[in-house]
Design a protein around this motif. Sequence first.
Motif, mmCIF file in Angstrom:
data_model
loop_
_atom_site.group_PDB
_atom_site.id
_atom_site.type_symbol
_atom_site.label_atom_id
_atom_site.label_comp_id
_atom_site.label_asym_id
_atom_site.label_seq_id
_atom_site.Cartn_x
_atom_site.Cartn_y
_atom_site.Cartn_z
ATOM 1 N N THR A 5 0.839 -1.187 0.000
ATOM 2 C CA THR A 5 0.000 0.000 0.000
ATOM 3 C C THR A 5 0.881 1.246 0.000
ATOM 4 O OG1 THR A 5 -1.974 1.035 0.946
ATOM 5 C CG2 THR A 5 -0.328 0.231 2.518
ATOM 6 N N ARG A 6 0.258 2.396 -0.062
ATOM 7 C CA ARG A 6 1.046 3.637 -0.182
ATOM 8 C C ARG A 6 0.288 4.808 0.427
ATOM 9 N NH1 ARG A 6 -2.928 6.489 -2.590
ATOM 10 N NH2 ARG A 6 -3.421 5.951 -4.726
ATOM 11 N N PHE A 7 1.045 5.852 0.722
ATOM 12 C CA PHE A 7 0.460 7.132 1.098
ATOM 13 C C PHE A 7 0.979 8.108 0.060
ATOM 14 C CE2 PHE A 7 0.803 11.103 3.773
ATOM 15 C CZ PHE A 7 -0.559 11.326 3.858
ATOM 16 N N ALA A 8 0.084 8.939 -0.489
ATOM 17 C CA ALA A 8 0.462 9.752 -1.653
ATOM 18 C C ALA A 8 0.080 11.211 -1.448
ATOM 19 C CB ALA A 8 -0.212 9.187 -2.898
ATOM 20 N N PRO A 9 0.736 11.904 -0.542
ATOM 21 C CA PRO A 9 0.374 13.307 -0.307
ATOM 22 C C PRO A 9 0.829 14.221 -1.436
ATOM 23 C CG PRO A 9 2.316 12.740 0.975
ATOM 24 C CD PRO A 9 1.863 11.477 0.300
ATOM 25 N N SER A 10 0.094 15.293 -1.634
ATOM 26 C CA SER A 10 0.510 16.341 -2.573
ATOM 27 C C SER A 10 1.195 17.423 -1.736
ATOM 28 C CB SER A 10 -0.709 16.937 -3.276
ATOM 29 O OG SER A 10 -1.449 15.905 -3.889
ATOM 30 N N PRO A 11 2.413 17.813 -2.100
ATOM 31 C CA PRO A 11 3.138 18.800 -1.274
ATOM 32 C C PRO A 11 2.665 20.216 -1.562
ATOM 33 C CG PRO A 11 4.533 18.061 -3.075
ATOM 34 C CD PRO A 11 3.237 17.309 -3.207
ATOM 35 N N LEU A 39 5.850 5.436 0.004
ATOM 36 C CA LEU A 39 5.507 6.862 0.027
ATOM 37 C C LEU A 39 5.635 7.399 -1.391
ATOM 38 C CD1 LEU A 39 4.928 9.538 1.522
ATOM 39 C CD2 LEU A 39 7.404 9.788 1.832
ATOM 40 N N ARG A 40 4.632 8.143 -1.809
ATOM 41 C CA ARG A 40 4.688 8.778 -3.138
ATOM 42 C C ARG A 40 4.460 10.266 -2.970
ATOM 43 N NH1 ARG A 40 0.442 6.349 -6.253
ATOM 44 N NH2 ARG A 40 -0.825 8.210 -6.164
ATOM 45 N N ILE A 41 5.212 11.048 -3.697
ATOM 46 C CA ILE A 41 5.042 12.495 -3.635
ATOM 47 C C ILE A 41 4.244 12.905 -4.868
ATOM 48 C CG2 ILE A 41 6.220 14.727 -3.500
ATOM 49 C CD1 ILE A 41 6.802 12.940 -1.086
ATOM 50 N N ASP A 42 2.998 13.258 -4.672
ATOM 51 C CA ASP A 42 2.101 13.612 -5.783
ATOM 52 C C ASP A 42 2.291 15.082 -6.152
ATOM 53 O OD1 ASP A 42 1.169 11.062 -5.978
ATOM 54 O OD2 ASP A 42 -0.914 11.523 -5.440
ATOM 55 N N ASP A 43 3.384 15.349 -6.857
ATOM 56 C CA ASP A 43 3.718 16.744 -7.171
ATOM 57 C C ASP A 43 3.456 17.092 -8.641
ATOM 58 O OD1 ASP A 43 5.687 15.257 -8.353
ATOM 59 O OD2 ASP A 43 7.360 16.488 -7.650
ATOM 60 N N SER A 194 -3.209 14.442 -15.656
ATOM 61 C CA SER A 194 -4.131 14.822 -14.587
ATOM 62 C C SER A 194 -3.891 13.901 -13.396
ATOM 63 C CB SER A 194 -5.574 14.666 -15.074
ATOM 64 O OG SER A 194 -5.847 13.298 -15.326
ATOM 65 N N TYR A 195 -4.485 14.273 -12.287
ATOM 66 C CA TYR A 195 -4.439 13.414 -11.097
ATOM 67 C C TYR A 195 -4.866 11.988 -11.459
ATOM 68 C CZ TYR A 195 -6.684 11.157 -7.137
ATOM 69 O OH TYR A 195 -7.104 10.222 -6.229
ATOM 70 N N HIS A 196 -5.968 11.843 -12.190
ATOM 71 C CA HIS A 196 -6.504 10.506 -12.463
ATOM 72 C C HIS A 196 -5.519 9.645 -13.240
ATOM 73 C CE1 HIS A 196 -10.220 12.079 -11.000
ATOM 74 N NE2 HIS A 196 -10.311 12.951 -11.981
ATOM 75 N N SER A 198 -2.257 10.073 -13.653
ATOM 76 C CA SER A 198 -0.973 9.833 -12.974
ATOM 77 C C SER A 198 -1.106 8.781 -11.876
ATOM 78 C CB SER A 198 -0.390 11.141 -12.439
ATOM 79 O OG SER A 198 -1.285 11.781 -11.573
ATOM 80 N N VAL A 199 -2.160 8.837 -11.064
ATOM 81 C CA VAL A 199 -2.228 7.867 -9.954
ATOM 82 C C VAL A 199 -2.409 6.437 -10.465
ATOM 83 C CG1 VAL A 199 -3.081 9.516 -8.244
ATOM 84 C CG2 VAL A 199 -4.724 8.102 -9.462
ATOM 85 N N VAL A 200 -3.105 6.298 -11.579
ATOM 86 C CA VAL A 200 -3.321 4.969 -12.142
ATOM 87 C C VAL A 200 -1.981 4.384 -12.627
ATOM 88 C CG1 VAL A 200 -4.291 3.877 -14.212
ATOM 89 C CG2 VAL A 200 -5.749 5.228 -12.702
ATOM 90 N N ILE A 212 -5.370 2.646 0.022
ATOM 91 C CA ILE A 212 -6.080 3.070 1.235
ATOM 92 C C ILE A 212 -6.058 4.594 1.239
ATOM 93 C CG2 ILE A 212 -6.034 3.050 3.764
ATOM 94 C CD1 ILE A 212 -4.591 0.303 3.569
ATOM 95 N N ARG A 213 -7.231 5.224 1.235
ATOM 96 C CA ARG A 213 -7.278 6.690 1.160
ATOM 97 C C ARG A 213 -8.648 7.168 1.641
ATOM 98 N NH1 ARG A 213 -7.101 6.928 -5.493
ATOM 99 N NH2 ARG A 213 -9.164 6.035 -5.833
ATOM 100 N N GLY A 214 -8.809 8.466 1.709
ATOM 101 C CA GLY A 214 -10.025 9.031 2.283
ATOM 102 C C GLY A 214 -11.245 8.860 1.384
ATOM 103 N N ASP A 216 -13.284 10.913 0.421
ATOM 104 C CA ASP A 216 -13.499 11.974 -0.560
ATOM 105 C C ASP A 216 -13.049 11.537 -1.956
ATOM 106 O OD1 ASP A 216 -10.973 11.946 0.712
ATOM 107 O OD2 ASP A 216 -10.494 13.949 -0.025
ATOM 108 N N LEU A 217 -12.244 10.480 -2.044
ATOM 109 C CA LEU A 217 -11.774 10.035 -3.363
ATOM 110 C C LEU A 217 -12.556 8.831 -3.885
ATOM 111 C CD1 LEU A 217 -7.953 10.633 -2.849
ATOM 112 C CD2 LEU A 217 -9.534 11.920 -4.294
ATOM 113 N N TYR A 218 -13.576 8.420 -3.128
ATOM 114 C CA TYR A 218 -14.342 7.243 -3.558
ATOM 115 C C TYR A 218 -14.936 7.424 -4.959
ATOM 116 C CZ TYR A 218 -17.966 3.787 -4.052
ATOM 117 O OH TYR A 218 -18.745 2.787 -4.559
#
Length: 280
Positions: A5-11, A39-43, A194-196, A198-200, A212-214, A216-218
């Motif tokens: 799994t990962r956590f992917a915050p945008s800085p 950990l992924r940096i969504d920049d 776009s976000y969509h 890139s994350v894929v 695993i994420r909030g 709000d992204l469902y």
Amino acid sequence: MTFITRFAPSPTGPLHLGHAYSVLFAHDRARAEGGRFLLRIDDIDQSRARPHWEAQLMDDLAWLGVTWDAPPRRQTDHLREYGDALDRLRAADLTFECQCSRRDIEAAANAPQEGVPEFGPDGRIYPGTCRDLGLRQSGETCCRLNMARACAMGLPAQFTETGPRHAGQQHLSADSLTQTVGDVVLSRRNMAASYHLSVVVDDAASGVTHVIRGEDLYEATRIHVLLQSLLGLPTPVYHHHGLIRDDRGKRLAKRDDARAIAKYRSEGATPQDIRRMVGL
Ligand code: GLU
């Protein structure tokens, strides 16, 4: 199967209690499963990402006791991969170029019809103005997914959701995707992907098995699963967890500095205090 799994915050601002919950929840789960945590940096959005926010978030995560099992993946190091994915969608004739400004879209969408939603997970649902114009790619256009065509190619697709709100097998429907999501943006003139998109690409490249994420992204997950299907990428299991809210029940935003982890740290809180505050 290894659990990854990962956590992917945008800085783009300080990490707050909502991020603390998300990262600790995912990290605890990876450790409990004997899996890997990344950990992924969504920049990808360079208009908003800042190096000092990235440095701050790494520092906050280390302080929280979070460890990652590979060097962090930074999106701006992978623009070629997003470009390749976009080229494949273009070559399959699943995209179109769009020259509409935000104002054009507002104007074209001015007459709301009863029962037809105006907004989807990607903002205002695109009214289709440029869809059949056959515009050439230029510095003035963005690239959109032709949702109806994409559905015709990419469905049936489904995904497993294990979060509390929607647990179970989720099926994508062409009607719902075209009416409530529409022709989402895949790249813009100042944003390679776009976000969509890139994350894929990122989740597949990192071998993520569980996202695993909030919550709000469902709603955006349907877009991700459709793109995975179109690009021949595996679909992870999704878990959308509940959100940490402020005293008035509003979800925390990046600008909600009052609940920034850095602020609690400066006031002498311990990582254990943060865990208690978010109910972990
Ligand atoms: N970077 C996104 C955010 O900060 C999260 C991406 C994801 O978890 O898929 O909201």
